[in-house]
Write an enzyme that holds these catalytic residues in place. Structure first.
Site, short mmCIF file in Angstrom:
data_model
loop_
_atom_site.label_atom_id
_atom_site.label_comp_id
_atom_site.label_asym_id
_atom_site.label_seq_id
_atom_site.Cartn_x
_atom_site.Cartn_y
_atom_site.Cartn_z
N ASP A 73 0.98 -1.20 0.17
CA ASP A 73 0.07 0.05 -0.08
C ASP A 73 0.93 1.16 0.07
O ASP A 73 2.10 1.20 0.16
CB ASP A 73 -0.88 0.03 1.04
N TYR A 123 6.80 -9.81 6.99
CA TYR A 123 6.51 -8.44 7.25
C TYR A 123 7.01 -7.96 8.65
O TYR A 123 7.01 -9.05 9.87
CB TYR A 123 4.83 -8.07 7.29
#
Length: 251
Positions: A52, A109
């Site tokens: 994003d 992540y």
């Protein structure tokens, strides 16, 4: 036409996300523009992970088919053309059937928080000065490893067939009492999932909600119950993992 995986890293602050979208400045758009400039042909790329806007990557991959073999020294020239916040790290010659997204076995992540108001990390850390219980946070993380349905942590209108994910590892770590990091690896992630996991766990770590509340949020399968407030700039795609022998031919 030879197919290559392209390993990249980037700081996402200046971009409207990863995926090409019209005239917006995106990471994929800047990479394709540099490839076109250097090779003088349109080269369409496919990514392993569409991060994003504002999200960073220490490692991400794209794949593309080229009309000619790539040489290692060309990486230097491509980086000279590329936006200053993007770096091409390496090319890998792969079989025509390999796909950077669908052949990835897992992704890792990290979400980073800073306890100090440090101006030198403000674009890559979430400033969070509130007291947190690290043991409680890790109790939440251990629950995630026993969870399979993450409907509550996916943004509305996520275009997916199901909300099942396999969390391979999840834990919190602390460095020098000044930085806190949430580490998570899974076979797949849903839209907004990591940031929702972080923000919701932080509510528990602060004592605003209980472990029982956290398990109830998971069981509800309702995204209105989770907290999605963790900002993008603390999130890093750390690693994309592939089975052997996909990355066995680096340039």
């Amino acid at each position: 036409m030879p197919r290559y995986f392209i390993e990249v890293r980037y700081k996402g602050t200046s971009f409207r996300g990863f995926q090409s979208q019209g005239n917006a400045i995106t990471i994929q758009g800047e990479i394709e523009k540099a490839l076109k400039t250097y090779y003088r042909e349109d080269i369409v790329t496919t990514t392993s992970s569409r991060t994003d806007a504002g999200v960073h990557a220490l490692q991400n991959f794209l794949h593309a088919d080229f009309s000619h073999p790539i040489q290692a020294h060309q990486i230097y020239h491509l980086n000279a053309i590329l936006h200053q916040d993007i770096e091409i790290r390496k090319f890998y010659l792969v079989a025509d059937s390999y796909h950077s997204r669908f052949d990835a076995s897992s992704r890792q992540y990290a979400y980073k928080l800073s306890r100090d108001k440090n101006p030198f990390v403000r674009e890559t850390r979430y400033f969070f000065p509130f007291p947190l219980n690290l043991d409680t946070l890790n109790e939440c993380a251990s629950i995630l490893q026993e969870t399979s349905d993450f409907t509550s942590f996916a943004k509305r209108h996520s275009d997916v067939k199901h909300f099942r994910c396999e969390i391979k590892q999840a834990y919190w770590s602390e460095s020098d009492g000044k930085e806190l990091t949430f580490h998570v690896e899974a076979n797949r992630f849903l839209r907004g999932m990591v940031r929702a996991l972080v923000a919701t766990q932080l509510q528990v770590g602060r004592g605003k909600q209980s472990i029982t509340d956290f398990t109830s949020i998971i069981a509800a399968k309702d995204c209105t119950r989770a907290d999605f407030s963790a900002p993008a700039h603390g999130l890093f795609l750390e690693k994309v993992n592939y089975p052997h022998p996909i990355l066995s031919n680096p340039l």
